[in-house]
Design an enzyme around this catalytic site. Structure first.
Site, mmCIF file in Angstrom:
data_model
loop_
_atom_site.group_PDB
_atom_site.id
_atom_site.type_symbol
_atom_site.label_atom_id
_atom_site.label_comp_id
_atom_site.label_asym_id
_atom_site.label_seq_id
_atom_site.Cartn_x
_atom_site.Cartn_y
_atom_site.Cartn_z
ATOM 1 N N CYS A 233 -8.254 -9.535 -0.374
ATOM 2 C CA CYS A 233 -8.150 -9.891 1.048
ATOM 3 C C CYS A 233 -6.926 -10.765 1.286
ATOM 4 O O CYS A 233 -6.175 -11.095 0.366
ATOM 5 C CB CYS A 233 -9.407 -10.622 1.519
ATOM 6 N N CYS B 245 -6.535 -13.936 -0.808
ATOM 7 C CA CYS B 245 -5.967 -13.737 -2.152
ATOM 8 C C CYS B 245 -4.446 -13.748 -2.076
ATOM 9 O O CYS B 245 -3.768 -14.389 -2.888
ATOM 10 C CB CYS B 245 -6.441 -12.410 -2.728
ATOM 11 N N ASP C 117 29.334 4.614 17.736
ATOM 12 C CA ASP C 117 30.642 5.080 17.289
ATOM 13 C C ASP C 117 30.743 6.567 17.617
ATOM 14 O O ASP C 117 29.762 7.299 17.520
ATOM 15 C CB ASP C 117 30.787 4.847 15.785
#
Length: 773
Positions: free
Chosen positions: A27, A30, A467
């Site tokens: 989770c 952790c 460009d």
């Protein structure tokens, strides 16, 4: 320095990046713990990814790989260096990485640890099936009095025991490991809740074996919660199994990308063809690519012509014609002729390897929006434990009129429901699974998102500089006019020039030949000669034909009159490239060529406008050419800047930013690199130079401007999905915990809801896999 070098750099004095695999995380808590622990090492920072079960760790030269691994292991998780060709670390630390840590007993239990945490769908499935089979009779006997029989409570208890022990072992083991380090995660909540329900029921059954001394608000139901334990475990295992399956699908795009490369290569050695593993190819080796085979690695064609299917890399379906001196990319497919290719990049330097590294890096990183979830998760579980204890105590101490009088059973039920409903699975998955799926889908479409922060950048962009050459236009010439200068008709000039140029490999020659063939069949050619940088000469239909620049005609003693030179000047003023054609010693005419607008540019400009962006055309060409291109693709005349030098492009970006605009820049050349770096969002066309790609934040591997619009749209869609995930994850916990604390939520329903929330977050993210289909 290339993107690959940046990602895998290792120096004696500067920081390096180490990629590690981590087992046992379940989770967001952790993730937060691992990042905090690693952050306590001097000069170390880490970005931990839950779905990928990995971490990118930036460490100075003084910190060895083994120190990083030991720190993660001391936090309670198994950690190993990621074993791939692209991850490098300090040479001195490699021997240590293979040694067993004497300070951590978990090293010998890596496989067991992986099984215990149920990291894959395959390891979870047996536990899920066993839990489901045993839970069905437990639920039926507990919930339906008509099915109950003497001593039914003992039978239910016996059936529940393997569910709350072996089946729930992934939760208990993770909770125990974290408790050993004085920490808590979502597994702590699950383990405590399930164990409490089982132990409460067992004690009740031992004290009252016949279940006659206890009443219940539910008619015919004794105060046993065996079904709560078994149903909650089953739901949570089902949720985690579906998560594992879904997360595997979310990473499929990256796995497929990394598996695209050819496994074997046929090399020429002493004139013989020898098959070797593609990984053993060396730079400058010549290898053979037959029709239908994959190109083994990046290289340059030294012999042969063919069409190469580049869709695996660029996402474009139309094969690209290649001939001598054409570059080819590893993992693309040769569709027709036999090619001999000289390897220019091998191993970790190939385009495919760099793509995989960039995608993996983006997935392992964190978007700024994810930091909010990390901060909350760090304190979430301890707060929930406190809330559960307070809920239990307050239910015992006070009477709640809305619910009824509090008693031990109600207090216990409410506290367990709080523990179960609060598990922050959805919160931990909200951002990384969305990022994993979005970047994976982008890779399939030939779009590389360099980092998660790019998603945030696309949200605010309101102006895009384009460009012209290679971005809006093809970047290659095509015939736009044939100008007769003598008595030779225009169609004859084109036919003769097309015939003589058909034997040349020059791009201009290809353009003239292709245009001539559209008008009819070309005659045979004899006595062909060519001069690099000059032109070509041959005999066609008994006539001597020359095609090339003015110097080539003068070298062959063909006079150029003032009228002819005036015609050349006129063509140059129009922005065209003019090629002389001479027939039998006389300048017969000019063939004018011009860069053409890409087929999809107009539609792409319209799409960019739909996304709320203002397109501005930048070019080094003259104003007449720039205006023509802008008008053709739908860019307003006032949004055209012509005759712009490379520094001028940077100045244009700075000026717009100073005016309050958030600027994106799309380009493909070396002269665009500085502007790409200056822009808030740099977008490189993959057909361009490595310098441009390195300077950009986002790369489209093809040369279609429509991919730029797709890239921005997908980035915004991914960010939107992450926001929706986070909203529902926060909303779910914010609503669920108070409801559970008030006793309005059965623990079984809480378990189902918690599992469903995680699955829904993952399922919402997986919708990104259908983007653009």
């Amino acid at each position: 320095m290339s993107a690959a070098e940046i990602l895998s750099q290792t120096t004696d004095s500067g920081p390096r990046i180490v990629e590690i695999d981590i087992e046992g995380m379940t989770c967001a808590s952790c993730v937060s713990r691992v990042e905090r622990k690693l952050g306590k090492l001097a000069g170390v920072s880490a970005s931990v990814n839950l779905p990928l079960e990995s971490a990118l760790v930036t460490a100075p030269a003084g910190i060895s790989d083994q120190q990083i691994l030991d720190t993660v292991k001391a936090t309670g998780y198994a950690a190993t260096l990621k074993h791939d060709a692209e991850t490098r670390s300090s040479p001195a630390s490699h021997p240590d990485a293979a040694k067993e840590s004497p300070n951590d007993a978990d090293d010998a239990d890596t496989e067991q640890n992986h099984m215990a945490h149920g990291g894959t769908a395959a390891t979870l499935l047996p536990r899920l099936l066993a839990a489901a089979i045993l839970t069905i009779p437990v639920f039926l006997f507990s919930m339906f009095p008509v099915l109950q029989f003497p001593q039914w409570g003992w039978v239910v208890g016996v059936l529940t025991l393997p569910v709350v022990t072996w089946c729930a072992w992934p939760f208990h083991r993770a909770a125990a490991i974290n408790a050993r380090h004085f920490a808590s995660t979502m597994d702590t909540l699950v383990s405590i809740g399930v164990s409490a329900a089982f132990l409460f029921s067992t004690v009740t059954l031992v004290l009252d074996p016949t279940l006659t001394a206890h009443g219940s608000a539910m008619e015919g139901h004794a105060p046993l919660y065996f079904e709560v334990s078994s149903v909650v475990v089953t739901f949570l295992l089902l949720g985690r199994y579906l998560e594992a399956k879904a997360k595997s699908k979310a990473g499929d795009a990256l796995k497929a990308l990394l598996n695209l490369g050819a496994k074997e290569a046929t090399v020429l050695r002493n004139g013989d063809e020898v098959k070797i593993p593609a990984a053993e190819l060396a730079v400058d080796e010549i290898f053979v690519v037959r029709p239908g085979e994959k190109v083994a690695t990046d290289g340059v064609v030294v012999d042969g012509t063919s069409a190469v299917d580049t869709s695996l890399i660029t996402g474009e379906s139309v094969p690209v014609d290649v001939t001598v001196d054409s570059t080819v990319t590893g993992a693309t497919i040769n569709t027709s002729g036999r090619l001999l290719v000289r390897a220019t990049r091998v191993g970790s330097e190939t385009t495919l390897a760099q793509m995989g590294r960039l995608v993996s890096s983006a997935q392992a990183g964190k978007a700024p929006i994810a930091r909010l979830a990390d901060r909350i998760s760090a304190v979430f579980v301890p707060i929930v434990l406190v809330i559960a204890v307070l809920t239990f105590g307050l239910w015992l101490l006070f009477s709640l009129p809305v619910i009824g009088s509090a008693d031990l059973q109600s207090a216990f039920t409410a506290a367990v429901a709080v523990l179960i409903i609060a598990c922050p699975c959805a919160l931990g998955l909200a951002t990384p699974v969305g990022l994993l799926t979005g970047t994976g889908r982008a890779a399939q479409l030939g779009i590389l998102i360099k980092g998660p922060q790019v998603l945030e950048d696309t949200r605010t962009v309101d102006t895009i500089l384009l460009d012209k050459t290679g971005t809006v236009t093809e970047g290659r010439l095509s015939v736009v006019d044939v100008v007769p200068l003598a008595q030779v008709p225009a169609e004859d000039i084109l036919r003769l020039a097309g015939a003589v140029e058909s034997h040349s490999e020059h791009p201009i020659a290809h353009a003239i030949t292709a245009h001539a063939r559209e008008a009819g069949t070309l005659p045979e050619v004899s006595e062909f000669t060519s001069a690099p940088g000059g032109g070509v000469r041959a005999t066609v239909d008994g006539r001597t034909v020359l095609a090339g620049r003015a110097g080539w005609l003068e070298e062959n003693h063909v006079p150029l009159t003032p009228e002819a030179m005036a015609a050349l000047a006129e063509q140059e003023q129009r922005g065209t490239t003019a090629i002389w054609v001479a027939v039998d010693g006389e300048a017969a005419g000019l063939i004018a060529l011009k860069d053409t607008i890409k087929e999809g540019s107009k539609a792409a400009i319209a799409k960019l406008k739909e996304l709320g962006l203002r397109p501005i055309l930048l070019t080094g060409d003259n104003a007449a050419v720039a205006s023509q291109v802008a008008a053709a693709v739908g860019i307003a005349a006032e949004d055209v800047q012509s005759e712009v030098l490379p520094q001028g492009k940077v100045d244009a970006v700075v000026a717009l930013q100073a005016g309050g605009a958030t600027v994106a820049m799309a380009g493909d050349g070396v002269n665009d690199a500085a502007a790409l770096a200056q822009a808030d969002l740099g977008i490189a066309m993959g057909s361009g130079t490595d310098v441009a790609i390195q300077a950009a934040d986002l790369t489209v591997m093809g040369n279609d401007l429509a991919q730029v619009a797709t890239a921005i749209a997908l980035s915004r869609k991914t960010l939107g999905t992450i926001k929706v995930n986070l909203f529902w994850a926060f909303f779910y916990n914010a609503i669920g915990i108070p409801v559970a604390a008030l006793g309005l939520l059965n623990p079984m329903i809480a378990g189902a809801a918690m599992a469903a929330s995680s699955v829904l977050v993952v399922a919402n993210s997986l919708r990104l896999r259908r983007f653009g289909r």
